[in-house]
Design a protein around this motif. Structure first.
Motif, mmCIF file in Angstrom:
data_model
loop_
_atom_site.group_PDB
_atom_site.id
_atom_site.type_symbol
_atom_site.label_atom_id
_atom_site.label_comp_id
_atom_site.label_asym_id
_atom_site.label_seq_id
_atom_site.Cartn_x
_atom_site.Cartn_y
_atom_site.Cartn_z
ATOM 1 N N THR A 158 -25.184 -5.838 26.040
ATOM 2 C CA THR A 158 -24.159 -5.695 25.011
ATOM 3 C C THR A 158 -22.794 -6.064 25.571
ATOM 4 O O THR A 158 -22.385 -5.538 26.606
ATOM 5 N N VAL A 159 -22.109 -6.977 24.888
ATOM 6 C CA VAL A 159 -20.732 -7.295 25.250
ATOM 7 C C VAL A 159 -19.839 -6.285 24.537
ATOM 8 O O VAL A 159 -19.701 -6.311 23.312
ATOM 9 N N ASN A 160 -19.262 -5.376 25.286
ATOM 10 C CA ASN A 160 -18.466 -4.294 24.720
ATOM 11 C C ASN A 160 -17.068 -4.766 24.325
ATOM 12 O O ASN A 160 -16.627 -5.851 24.709
ATOM 13 N N LEU A 161 -16.362 -3.922 23.583
ATOM 14 C CA LEU A 161 -15.041 -4.284 23.089
ATOM 15 C C LEU A 161 -14.023 -4.447 24.204
ATOM 16 O O LEU A 161 -13.009 -5.125 24.021
ATOM 17 N N ASP A 162 -14.271 -3.828 25.370
ATOM 18 C CA ASP A 162 -13.332 -3.958 26.497
ATOM 19 C C ASP A 162 -13.690 -5.113 27.426
ATOM 20 O O ASP A 162 -13.078 -5.289 28.475
ATOM 21 N N GLY A 163 -14.697 -5.917 27.057
ATOM 22 C CA GLY A 163 -15.081 -7.069 27.860
ATOM 23 C C GLY A 163 -16.189 -6.806 28.862
ATOM 24 O O GLY A 163 -16.717 -7.743 29.452
ATOM 25 N N SER A 164 -16.544 -5.546 29.067
ATOM 26 C CA SER A 164 -17.638 -5.228 29.980
ATOM 27 C C SER A 164 -18.979 -5.542 29.313
ATOM 28 O O SER A 164 -19.059 -5.709 28.087
ATOM 29 N N VAL A 165 -20.015 -5.637 30.130
ATOM 30 C CA VAL A 165 -21.358 -5.923 29.619
ATOM 31 C C VAL A 165 -22.295 -4.813 30.082
ATOM 32 O O VAL A 165 -22.360 -4.504 31.269
ATOM 33 N N THR A 166 -23.016 -4.211 29.143
ATOM 34 C CA THR A 166 -23.928 -3.110 29.432
ATOM 35 C C THR A 166 -25.360 -3.545 29.184
ATOM 36 O O THR A 166 -25.682 -4.036 28.099
ATOM 37 N N GLU A 167 -26.227 -3.371 30.197
ATOM 38 C CA GLU A 167 -27.623 -3.775 30.064
ATOM 39 C C GLU A 167 -28.522 -2.584 29.734
ATOM 40 O O GLU A 167 -28.281 -1.477 30.198
ATOM 41 N N SER A 168 -29.552 -2.841 28.938
ATOM 42 C CA SER A 168 -30.588 -1.852 28.641
ATOM 43 C C SER A 168 -31.940 -2.516 28.853
ATOM 44 O O SER A 168 -32.141 -3.662 28.428
ATOM 45 N N VAL A 169 -32.867 -1.817 29.508
ATOM 46 C CA VAL A 169 -34.170 -2.393 29.854
ATOM 47 C C VAL A 169 -35.281 -1.631 29.137
ATOM 48 O O VAL A 169 -35.303 -0.397 29.140
ATOM 49 N N PHE A 170 -36.206 -2.366 28.506
ATOM 50 C CA PHE A 170 -37.305 -1.766 27.761
ATOM 51 C C PHE A 170 -38.663 -2.128 28.358
ATOM 52 O O PHE A 170 -39.692 -1.832 27.765
ATOM 53 N N SER A 171 -38.651 -2.771 29.513
ATOM 54 C CA SER A 171 -39.878 -3.155 30.189
ATOM 55 C C SER A 171 -39.840 -2.657 31.621
ATOM 56 O O SER A 171 -38.859 -2.891 32.337
ATOM 57 N N SER A 172 -40.908 -2.010 32.043
ATOM 58 C CA SER A 172 -40.976 -1.522 33.427
ATOM 59 C C SER A 172 -41.120 -2.671 34.416
ATOM 60 O O SER A 172 -40.973 -2.474 35.622
ATOM 61 N N GLN A 173 -41.379 -3.869 33.917
ATOM 62 C CA GLN A 173 -41.557 -5.039 34.779
ATOM 63 C C GLN A 173 -40.271 -5.852 34.951
ATOM 64 O O GLN A 173 -40.253 -6.832 35.696
#
Length: 209
Positions: A158-173
């Motif tokens: 996700t490209v956040n409003l402050d310019g940072s990028v947050t990752e989320s992982v849905f695969s254990s691989q």
């Protein structure tokens, strides 16, 4: 303007100019489905409200082999076909790159997030943008594989409003490895600023002694 003020201004300009794209390396262990002819999907979509422009470039793709022709849903998708770099802009409502893929033991690629939303947040936008990488065990992109997400999503960024990028992982691989980006480059410039100021102060002290 005094010499000291000019010195500080120049180094502050260096710190601002050093702001850069955000780079992330994605790796996935696909050994359990080695040889399976499935498909991969890449999306980068804006939020429902005011969203600042941004792009993501998929590059350095290794592992497996692509099958058939790629399909896209938007003129916002340029370049390619993979493994040649593909760039997806967040303009429009749905920006998708889809291609058949025969899985090997592993795959990896680099994501380069750029554009105003990353490098110069405007402070006025009200929606984020979301990148999603999905994997399927069939060429039609219906049956998810190697993920707990029912839609096949292996990871998002996700490209956040402050310019940072947050990752989320849905695969254990899947492993996500952020690369040195805007923070480290700006930090390096600020470190130079500190060193320069220290040198200037020592010089000034010697002249006044």
């Amino acid at each position: 303007m005094s010499k000291s003020q000019l010195f500080v201004s120049l180094f502050l300009c260096l710190a601002i100019a050093a702001h850069a794209d955000t780079l992330i390396t994605i790796s996935e262990n696909t050994s359990s489905i080695n040889g399976t002819v499935g498909s991969l999907d890449f999306q980068f979509n804006p939020g429902a409200l005011v969203t600042q422009e941004a792009t993501v470039t998929i590059s350095n793709f290794t592992g497996g082999s692509f099958v058939g022709s790629a399909s896209t849903t938007s003129p916002s998708v340029t370049g390619g076909p993979l493994p040649t770099a593909v760039t997806i802009a967040n303009s429009g409502g749905f920006n998708d790159y889809f291609q058949g893929f025969q899985f090997g033991n592993a795959l990896s690629f680099t994501l380069d997030f750029g554009g105003g939303a990353v490098n110069a947040p405007d402070g006025m936008s009200t929606s984020t943008s979301i990148f999603a990488f999905s994997t399927f065990s069939d060429a039609a992109g219906i049956t998810p594989v190697l993920t707990s997400d029912p839609n096949g999503i292996a990871m998002t960024a996700t490209v956040n409003l402050d310019g940072s990028v947050t990752e989320s992982v849905f695969s254990s691989q899947v492993q996500v490895s952020p690369e040195p980006g805007s923070f480290s480059l700006s930090g390096g410039a600020l470190a130079l600023l500190g060193i320069g100021l220290a040198m200037y102060q020592r010089k000034a002290s010697g002249l006044s002694a």
